[in-house]
Design a protein around this motif. Structure first.
Motif, short mmCIF file in Angstrom:
data_model
loop_
_atom_site.label_atom_id
_atom_site.label_comp_id
_atom_site.label_asym_id
_atom_site.label_seq_id
_atom_site.Cartn_x
_atom_site.Cartn_y
_atom_site.Cartn_z
N ILE A 157 14.74 -8.06 -0.59
CA ILE A 157 14.48 -7.95 -2.03
C ILE A 157 12.98 -8.13 -2.31
O ILE A 157 12.41 -7.41 -3.13
CB ILE A 157 15.32 -8.99 -2.81
N ALA A 158 12.35 -9.06 -1.58
CA ALA A 158 10.91 -9.28 -1.76
C ALA A 158 10.12 -8.01 -1.42
O ALA A 158 9.18 -7.64 -2.13
CB ALA A 158 10.44 -10.45 -0.90
N ILE A 159 10.52 -7.33 -0.35
CA ILE A 159 9.85 -6.08 0.03
C ILE A 159 9.97 -5.07 -1.11
O ILE A 159 8.99 -4.41 -1.49
CB ILE A 159 10.47 -5.50 1.33
N ALA A 160 11.17 -4.98 -1.68
CA ALA A 160 11.38 -4.06 -2.80
C ALA A 160 10.52 -4.45 -4.00
O ALA A 160 9.88 -3.60 -4.64
CB ALA A 160 12.85 -4.02 -3.18
N LEU A 161 10.48 -5.74 -4.29
CA LEU A 161 9.69 -6.20 -5.44
C LEU A 161 8.20 -5.94 -5.25
O LEU A 161 7.48 -5.69 -6.23
CB LEU A 161 9.93 -7.69 -5.69
N ALA A 162 7.76 -5.99 -3.99
CA ALA A 162 6.34 -5.73 -3.71
C ALA A 162 5.95 -4.30 -4.07
O ALA A 162 4.77 -4.00 -4.24
CB ALA A 162 6.03 -6.01 -2.24
N CYS A 163 6.94 -3.43 -4.20
CA CYS A 163 6.69 -2.04 -4.60
C CYS A 163 6.64 -1.88 -6.11
O CYS A 163 6.58 -0.76 -6.62
CB CYS A 163 7.76 -1.12 -4.03
#
Ligand SMILES: Nc1ncnc2c1ncn2[C@@H]1O[C@H](COP(=O)(O)OP(=O)(O)OP(=O)(O)O)[C@@H](O)[C@H]1O
Ligand SMILES: [Mg+2]
Length: 250
Positions: A159-165
């Motif tokens: 989820i963090a990876i997605a939020l970083a986008c």
């Protein structure tokens, strides 16, 4: 309106995974997609996020049909997803995963990132990744290699990876799958927090209680077909939904 999905279809051989499905998602909504195993939920996400191309139908995103666009183009437009199974960059730390995730999903500019990214840009990507890791409550783990972290933590890193986008809409494919109760509670808090920042959230989830408690609107699919749409209250009382979930003949 954010998404206006019209008559969307996708078949694999003889299997109509998504069959003439239409629904709308408003900006800022917390939207749920439920349905039995194999109903076509993940395929629907794959279509919306450009991992698959629809056979027919339209996905209008803020008034533009985005069918045929590639995942990285859609990420740049703010459409970001997580995956049903975790897929992290093994052998790398939490922080490295989140930084790389945002770079990789912005593929068209990856060369730019490698060759002409300035120190200041790198620094800002790093700082943003740290902010996002803090947001999902993983700061204490940021310098640990992801490989041996508990499963629930791995899912939060996804989820963090997605939020970083920097999503405008975050599509979560069964984020609670494999989580223990405490992890699910933490996940629910994170989803609420993401939603509160103004991000539209689309949630596929088997945990009925979670969907009913969190989502404002729900669409229910079965055998590729939309069988119901409405508020949790409406969906709960829908005869087709009761039949699909209880397996009672109509
Ligand atoms: N790439 C593919 N190739 C062939 N068939 C596929 C492919 N992806 C999905 N399917 C089929 O399409 C149907 C819908 O699958 P999908 O994964 O979208 O369901 P789902 O609702 O996400 O199920 P689950 O709850 O188990 O995750 C299934 O019959 C599945 O076997
Ligand atoms: Mg699925």
């Amino acid at each position: 309106m954010m998404f206006d999905i019209k008559n969307l279809s996708k078949s694999f051989g003889g299997v109509a995974a998504v069959n003439d499905v239409s629904f709308q998602i408003n900006e800022g909504e917390l939207f749920g997609v439920i349905g039995p195993n194999g109903a076509g939920k993940t395929t629907l996400f794959n279509l919306i996020t450009g991992f698959l191309k629809a056979d027919s139908g339209e996905i209008s995103y803020f008034g533009t049909n985005v069918v045929g666009k590639r995942p990285n183009q859609l990420v740049q437009k703010g459409i970001v997803r997580t995956f049903q199974s975790t897929n992290l960059f093994l052998g790398n730390t939490v922080l490295e995963n989140v930084v790389m995730g945002s770079y990789l999903t912005h593929k068209p500019s990856i060369l730019k990132n490698i060759f002409i990214s300035t120190k200041a840009q790198e620094q800002s990507a790093l700082e943003y990744a740290e902010e996002v890791i803090e947001f999902v409550g993983m700061s204490a783990y940021k310098d640990l290699v992801v490989d041996n972290l508990p499963y629930g933590h791995k899912r939060l890193i996804g989820i963090a990876i997605a939020l970083a986008c920097k999503p405008k809409v975050l599509l979560l494919d069964e984020p609670a799958a494999g989580m223990v109760e405490d992890e699910t509670k933490e996940l629910i808090n994170i989803i609420k927090k993401v939603h509160q920042t103004g991000v539209t959230v689309v949630l596929i989830e088997h945990d009925m209680k979670m969907v009913m408690n969190l989502c404002e609107k729900i669409t229910v699919v079965e055998f590729g077909k939309k069988i119901a749409y409405g508020t949790p209250q409406e969906v709960r009382q829908d005869e087709e939904v009761i039949r699909a979930y209880l397996g009672v003949e109509s």
